[in-house]
Design a protein around this motif. Structure first.
Motif, short mmCIF file in Angstrom:
data_model
loop_
_atom_site.label_atom_id
_atom_site.label_comp_id
_atom_site.label_asym_id
_atom_site.label_seq_id
_atom_site.Cartn_x
_atom_site.Cartn_y
_atom_site.Cartn_z
N VAL A 187 0.87 -1.18 0.00
CA VAL A 187 0.00 0.00 0.00
C VAL A 187 0.90 1.23 0.00
O VAL A 187 1.41 1.65 1.03
CB VAL A 187 -0.95 0.01 1.21
N ASP A 188 1.09 1.80 -1.18
CA ASP A 188 1.99 2.96 -1.34
C ASP A 188 1.24 4.25 -1.66
O ASP A 188 1.76 5.34 -1.44
CB ASP A 188 3.00 2.69 -2.45
N THR A 189 0.03 4.14 -2.19
CA THR A 189 -0.72 5.32 -2.60
C THR A 189 -1.14 6.15 -1.39
O THR A 189 -1.82 5.63 -0.49
CB THR A 189 -1.99 4.91 -3.38
N PRO A 190 -0.76 7.45 -1.33
CA PRO A 190 -1.11 8.28 -0.17
C PRO A 190 -2.61 8.30 0.14
O PRO A 190 -3.01 8.23 1.31
CB PRO A 190 -0.60 9.67 -0.56
N ALA A 191 -3.45 8.37 -0.89
CA ALA A 191 -4.90 8.42 -0.66
C ALA A 191 -5.39 7.14 0.02
O ALA A 191 -6.25 7.19 0.91
CB ALA A 191 -5.64 8.64 -1.98
N ARG A 192 -4.85 6.02 -0.39
CA ARG A 192 -5.27 4.75 0.21
C ARG A 192 -4.75 4.64 1.64
O ARG A 192 -5.44 4.17 2.54
CB ARG A 192 -4.80 3.57 -0.64
N ARG A 193 -3.53 5.09 1.87
CA ARG A 193 -3.00 5.09 3.24
C ARG A 193 -3.85 5.98 4.15
O ARG A 193 -4.12 5.63 5.29
CB ARG A 193 -1.55 5.58 3.25
N THR B 170 -11.17 -0.19 0.09
CA THR B 170 -10.12 0.82 -0.09
C THR B 170 -9.01 0.32 -1.00
O THR B 170 -8.49 1.06 -1.84
CB THR B 170 -9.52 1.21 1.28
#
Length: 202
Positions: free
Chosen positions: A51-57, A157
């Motif tokens: 999980v690298d995407t800022p929005a998903r984090r 998510t």
């Protein structure tokens, strides 16, 4: 202590991380080692998701905050006050986030060993998590398991197969201060039970 015993002694649930990232090749090595875990019927039901995407984090963090608030609201008195002081996740500090899922009925393995105990695929995936964790500890890398999350929201998510079972959200990175004592024990939340060190005989 043998090297293996020291490894088990120092394997802790880490919540305080340094900001420097783990090299990509090191993470790949950890995944490769995790894939050596035993699995029922050689089904390899685990699915590791970076999980690298800022929005998903950020969505995962919001999920945690809501779930944690709900847990706190169900507690009373000193238990609630003590719970509110605990640091239960390293989501903001850990440089890497890894979600682990289980495909509970994979075609791989052709059902061997699952006829009477289908939940063995879940247990196999947990074995992979533990193998990943030990491999990380051996390399001086910390892992923290975030379990205060709504699984349905996590699946949505991360846009994974809705039939995958959510098992673990792992914070991964170099620990600020390695310890051989669980943080929850240091903070007085719980202590190891000596009774668990004895066999139950039948």
């Amino acid at each position: 202590m043998t090297p293996a015993e020291r490894l088990f002694a120092w394997r802790r649930d880490v919540r305080h991380f340094r900001p420097d990232p783990v090299a990509a090749w090191e993470l790949d090595r950890l995944l490769e080692t995790a894939n050596r875990a035993p699995s029922v019927g050689l089904s390899e039901p685990w699915r590791f998701v970076r999980v690298d995407t800022p929005a998903r984090r950020n969505a995962i963090r919001a999920n945690f905050l809501a779930s944690n608030a709900q847990d706190l609201a169900g507690r009373e008195g000193e238990d609630a006050r003590h719970y509110a002081t605990l640091k239960l996740a390293g989501l903001d500090e850990a440089p890497h986030h890894i979600a682990v899922f289980c495909e509970t009925d994979p075609a791989q393995g052709r059902g061997l060993g699952r006829a009477t105990m289908p939940e063995t695929t879940t247990w196999s995936a947990v074995m992979a998590v533990h193998t990943f964790w030990l491999a990380a500890a051996e390399r001086g890398i910390g892992v923290g398991w975030v379990s205060i999350l709504d699984p349905t929201d996590v699946r949505r998510t991360l846009c994974v197969d809705p039939d995958w079972q959510f098992l673990a959200y792992l914070c991964v990175g170099y620990p600020k201060q390695p310890s051989d004592t669980p943080e929850l024990e240091r903070l007085g939340w719980e202590h190891r039970n000596p009774a668990r060190r004895r066999w139950i005989w039948r």
